[in-house]
Design a protein around this motif. Sequence first.
Motif, PDB file in Angstrom:
ATOM      1  N   SER A 114      -2.559  -8.832  12.220  1.00 57.66           N
ATOM      2  CA  SER A 114      -3.946  -8.257  12.086  1.00 57.66           C
ATOM      3  C   SER A 114      -4.834  -8.808  12.791  1.00 57.66           C
ATOM      4  CB  SER A 114      -4.554  -8.431  10.560  1.00 57.66           C
ATOM      5  OG  SER A 114      -4.465  -9.927  10.391  1.00 57.66           O
ATOM      6  N   LYS A 148     -10.814  -5.317   9.448  1.00 54.68           N
ATOM      7  CA  LYS A 148     -10.025  -5.687   9.997  1.00 54.68           C
ATOM      8  C   LYS A 148      -8.970  -4.798  10.624  1.00 54.68           C
ATOM      9  CE  LYS A 148      -9.721 -10.016   7.302  1.00 54.68           C
ATOM     10  NZ  LYS A 148      -8.708 -10.774   6.248  1.00 54.68           N
ATOM     11  N   PHE A 164      -5.316  -4.075  10.597  1.00 57.78           N
ATOM     12  CA  PHE A 164      -4.069  -4.610   9.996  1.00 57.78           C
ATOM     13  C   PHE A 164      -3.046  -3.736   9.947  1.00 57.78           C
ATOM     14  CE2 PHE A 164      -2.342  -5.793   5.537  1.00 57.78           C
ATOM     15  CZ  PHE A 164      -1.359  -6.709   6.177  1.00 57.78           C
ATOM     16  N   MET A 177      -3.879   1.373   9.854  1.00 63.38           N
ATOM     17  CA  MET A 177      -4.225   0.017  10.489  1.00 63.38           C
ATOM     18  C   MET A 177      -5.646  -0.234  10.046  1.00 63.38           C
ATOM     19  SD  MET A 177      -5.344   2.745  12.282  1.00 63.38           S
ATOM     20  CE  MET A 177      -3.806   3.403  13.187  1.00 63.38           C
ATOM     21  N   TYR A 203      -8.523  -1.551   7.652  1.00 61.52           N
ATOM     22  CA  TYR A 203      -8.664  -2.225   6.521  1.00 61.52           C
ATOM     23  C   TYR A 203     -10.049  -2.710   6.338  1.00 61.52           C
ATOM     24  CZ  TYR A 203      -7.447  -6.024   3.086  1.00 61.52           C
ATOM     25  OH  TYR A 203      -7.459  -6.616   1.937  1.00 61.52           O
TER      26      TYR A 203
END
Length: 212
Positions: free
Chosen positions: A33, A41, A43, A152, A154
């Motif tokens: 991440s 984020k 991640f 991805m 977050y």
Amino acid sequence: MSLKKSIYLIVIILLIDQISKVYIKTHFALQESIEVFTWFKIFFIENDGMAWGTKISDFVSFIDDRTAKVVLTLFRIIAIFGIGYWLYDAAKKQSPKVLILAIALIFAGALGNIIDSVFYGVLFNDSHGQVATFLPELGGYDTLLHGKVVDMLYFPLWEGYLPEWIPFKGGEYFTFFNPVFNIADMAISTGFIMLIVFNRKAFAKNKIESDI
């Protein structure tokens, strides 16, 4: 909204979705991440099942995970044809713009995740402890129809320990908005929210025709 404009929108969403997924897959190892902001984020995780990581085999015990994965992928493929016809029919009947836009978003998102499920197992090698390679010489991490969906995005908007006085969860560490998702998921969610919030406007023409 015309069918032509809907197709343009679908293509744009698919390009953004797939470019972001290929980039993450070829630049991040699984669970890696990067913090963009404290509340956002990048991640990298992979989703092997339905929404929120659930699987058909969680509910139907006599189906193993691999069979369930194929069943789910085939169901998604059949569903996308239904959504595609719905979009074509709505545009042909000159339905309200909000309805056509919502269907186009749902179609684009569903197709984006289907591409992962159908092809990613063949196109990429494994991401565990390494950055995956596109079209690896030794073959992909799985077979056709057994690909995993790349997530991805977050947004842990708040993280911390809950006050002790909160029933059942008091004192536990809690993250507000824990799901990790992708552009395709955003398109699907936005489309469904539009159908719910603007329900009367979206289906106004159909209601008038049914009254006649």
